[in-house]
Design an enzyme around this catalytic site. Structure first.
Site, PDB file in Angstrom:
ATOM      1  N   ARG A 127      54.457  89.775 -21.638  1.00 50.04           N
ATOM      2  CA  ARG A 127      54.415  89.253 -23.009  1.00 50.04           C
ATOM      3  C   ARG A 127      55.053  87.878 -23.109  1.00 50.04           C
ATOM      4  O   ARG A 127      55.186  87.328 -24.207  1.00 50.04           O
ATOM      5  CB  ARG A 127      55.118  90.233 -23.958  1.00 50.04           C
TER       6      ARG A 127
ATOM      7  N   TYR B 276      45.376 104.405  -7.383  1.00 47.41           N
ATOM      8  CA  TYR B 276      44.048 103.931  -7.781  1.00 47.41           C
ATOM      9  C   TYR B 276      43.728 102.600  -7.119  1.00 47.41           C
ATOM     10  O   TYR B 276      43.593 101.565  -7.779  1.00 47.41           O
ATOM     11  CB  TYR B 276      43.959 103.807  -9.307  1.00 47.41           C
TER      12      TYR B 276
ATOM     13  N   GLN C 238      46.141 103.618 -16.599  1.00 48.52           N
ATOM     14  CA  GLN C 238      46.615 104.962 -16.211  1.00 48.52           C
ATOM     15  C   GLN C 238      47.992 104.926 -15.560  1.00 48.52           C
ATOM     16  O   GLN C 238      48.312 105.781 -14.733  1.00 48.52           O
ATOM     17  CB  GLN C 238      45.609 105.618 -15.261  1.00 48.52           C
TER      18      GLN C 238
ATOM     19  N   CYS D  61      57.960 105.817 -38.263  1.00 56.20           N
ATOM     20  CA  CYS D  61      56.662 105.142 -38.195  1.00 56.20           C
ATOM     21  C   CYS D  61      56.459 104.193 -39.372  1.00 56.20           C
ATOM     22  O   CYS D  61      56.587 104.592 -40.536  1.00 56.20           O
ATOM     23  CB  CYS D  61      55.528 106.168 -38.164  1.00 56.20           C
TER      24      CYS D  61
ATOM     25  N   CYS E 212      57.359 110.409 -36.636  1.00 64.14           N
ATOM     26  CA  CYS E 212      56.778 109.981 -37.914  1.00 64.14           C
ATOM     27  C   CYS E 212      57.821 109.375 -38.861  1.00 64.14           C
ATOM     28  O   CYS E 212      57.504 108.517 -39.670  1.00 64.14           O
ATOM     29  CB  CYS E 212      56.069 111.154 -38.577  1.00 64.14           C
TER      30      CYS E 212
ATOM     31  N   GLU F  58      47.023  94.036 -17.121  1.00 57.62           N
ATOM     32  CA  GLU F  58      46.141  95.048 -17.698  1.00 57.62           C
ATOM     33  C   GLU F  58      45.545  95.957 -16.638  1.00 57.62           C
ATOM     34  O   GLU F  58      45.393  97.159 -16.860  1.00 57.62           O
ATOM     35  CB  GLU F  58      45.033  94.398 -18.525  1.00 57.62           C
TER      36      GLU F  58
ATOM     37  N   ASP G 242      42.492 102.009 -25.701  1.00 61.03           N
ATOM     38  CA  ASP G 242      43.071 102.804 -24.623  1.00 61.03           C
ATOM     39  C   ASP G 242      43.527 104.147 -25.193  1.00 61.03           C
ATOM     40  O   ASP G 242      43.256 104.471 -26.349  1.00 61.03           O
ATOM     41  CB  ASP G 242      44.238 102.049 -23.978  1.00 61.03           C
TER      42      ASP G 242
ATOM     43  N   TYR H  91      37.914  98.635 -21.920  1.00 56.64           N
ATOM     44  CA  TYR H  91      39.303  98.431 -22.342  1.00 56.64           C
ATOM     45  C   TYR H  91      39.842  97.099 -21.847  1.00 56.64           C
ATOM     46  O   TYR H  91      40.368  96.284 -22.630  1.00 56.64           O
ATOM     47  CB  TYR H  91      40.243  99.562 -21.879  1.00 56.64           C
TER      48      TYR H  91
END
Length: 371
Positions: A31, A88, A48, A208, A205, A43, A144, A126
DNA sequence: AATTCGTGGTC
DNA sequence: TGACCAAGAAT
């Protein structure tokens, strides 16, 4: 007008979420820049894969390959070594291929047309949305797992998100949320909300910033969403590997095939054990028929478990001495010292074997030199 | 559309 | 402790 958005005040939602994001976003390495190459690398690594896992890889990778051009010019072996342990592995090969294409076809500049960028190896819907929005401020959704979870709750979308078809619903519903704001901020804010507030289980929540817009919360079903089909249990494969040494004290290693599981990574020679109690015989026969190597298998020295998404290996590790090897050369076999072996990328299970072999040889060395 | 592709952390 | 999960893509 989309029915899911009937009661949604998008402008207010954007204001509340972006305000929260500015105050609460994590300070993550990727960032600090909008350099498309760095955004792209982050990215791909984040596919995953947890943020905490990626961070050290991200730093090391960019230290080794600071620019797109330097990655494009690197040897694949080097790239795989930098990816070792991240999993991966086709991500790494595809990224490497893709940046070569960028040098070849786009003068080394990451293409900012959706069609062109999406056509690159390893760039799916994505990653295309994420890079185009974060690096180029294009209003493309970055859908995603986080974003699907957030929206399934926000709009009470009860379709099974593991089904490919369901993705279309999110592609319909999200674009209005990217209007009249910075797409880079909005997409990352949605993902950040999923990552640090709107958890899969026990969402926070009370903390949130957009609770008042959330339909699942209104119905009290936030814990039930998103709906996901359960995947079946992985199958167990019994394997045997051998630490096979020759008269020079070198060890035999094998490079896996160019496609499939753990493609191109290196490993100790190994084979599946189908009959219990026949392990040594199976290894001897495997080395003979597959590699034309006559060997004597010694004792079992280690057990290693390797859990994949869809498969489990239970590996018994044996010692062995080579008796005779035909001159027949197999391109994928190499006799290496342990130091030489560390240049190559290994899957975690075989890294464990390598580490244990090193430990033993060092302690044997220590004993010898201290006499 | 359903499988195949890694790994490590969590509850 | 084992099921579940993570900023998915390719086939």
């Amino acid at each position: 007008m989309n029915d899911y958005l009937r009661h949604m005040d998008i402008t207010s939602f954007q204001r509340d979420l972006l305000h929260w994001y500015e105050e609460n976003k994590r300070d993550l390495p990727w960032r600090k820049t909008q350099d498309p190459y760095r955004v792209w690398v982050s990215e791909v690594m984040l596919q995953q894969t947890k943020v905490d896992t990626v961070i050290p890889y991200y730093h090391r990778f960019l230290e080794s390959f600071p620019t797109l051009k330097e990655l494009a010019e690197a040897r694949e072996e080097e790239v795989m070594k930098a990816w070792e342990g991240l999993g991966y592995y086709s991500r790494a090969r595809h990224l490497h291929q893709a940046v070569k294409e960028v040098v070849e076809n786009y003068g080394g500049e990451v293409p900012h047309e959706k069609k062109a960028f999406s056509s690159l190896k390893g760039v799916g819907p994505y990653t295309a949305g994420a890079v185009l929005s974060i690096a180029f401020e294009q209003p493309e959704p970055a859908i995603d797992g986080n974003v699907m979870r957030v929206f399934s709750r926000l709009l009470l979308i009860t379709e099974d998100i593991t089904k490919a078809k369901t993705r279309k619903i999110f592609e319909e519903v999200i674009p209005p949320f990217l209007e009249e704001v910075l797409p880079s901020e909005m997409n990352q804010a949605l993902m950040e909300l999923g990552a640090i507030v709107c958890f899969p289980t026990s969402p926070h929540c009370l903390l949130c910033p957009v609770e008042r817009y959330c339909m699942a919360r209104e119905e009290g079903v936030q814990e039930e969403l998103p709906v996901k089909a359960k995947k079946r249990a992985p199958k167990v494969k019994k394997m045997a590997a051998v630490i096979l040494k020759n008269e020079e004290g070198k060890t035999l290693f094998h490079q896996r095939p160019d496609d499939g599981l753990l493609a191109t990574l290196w490993e100790y020679p190994n084979t599946e054990i189908k009959e219990a109690g026949q392990t040594k015989e199976t290894l001897t026969e495997f080395l003979s028929s597959e590699y034309e190597i006559e060997a004597i298998i010694g004792e079992k020295v280690q057990e290693v478990k390797h859990v994949f998404t869809h498969l489990i290996w239970e590996i018994e590790v044996y010692e062995g001495i080579v008796k005779r090897q035909k001159t027949c050369q197999n391109e994928r076999l190499s006799w290496l010292t342990l130091r030489e072996a560390t240049q190559y990328a290994f899957p975690v299970s075989h890294q464990k074997i390598l580490k244990e072999q090193k430990r033993k040889e060092e302690s044997a060395d220590g004993l010898r030199t201290s006499k």
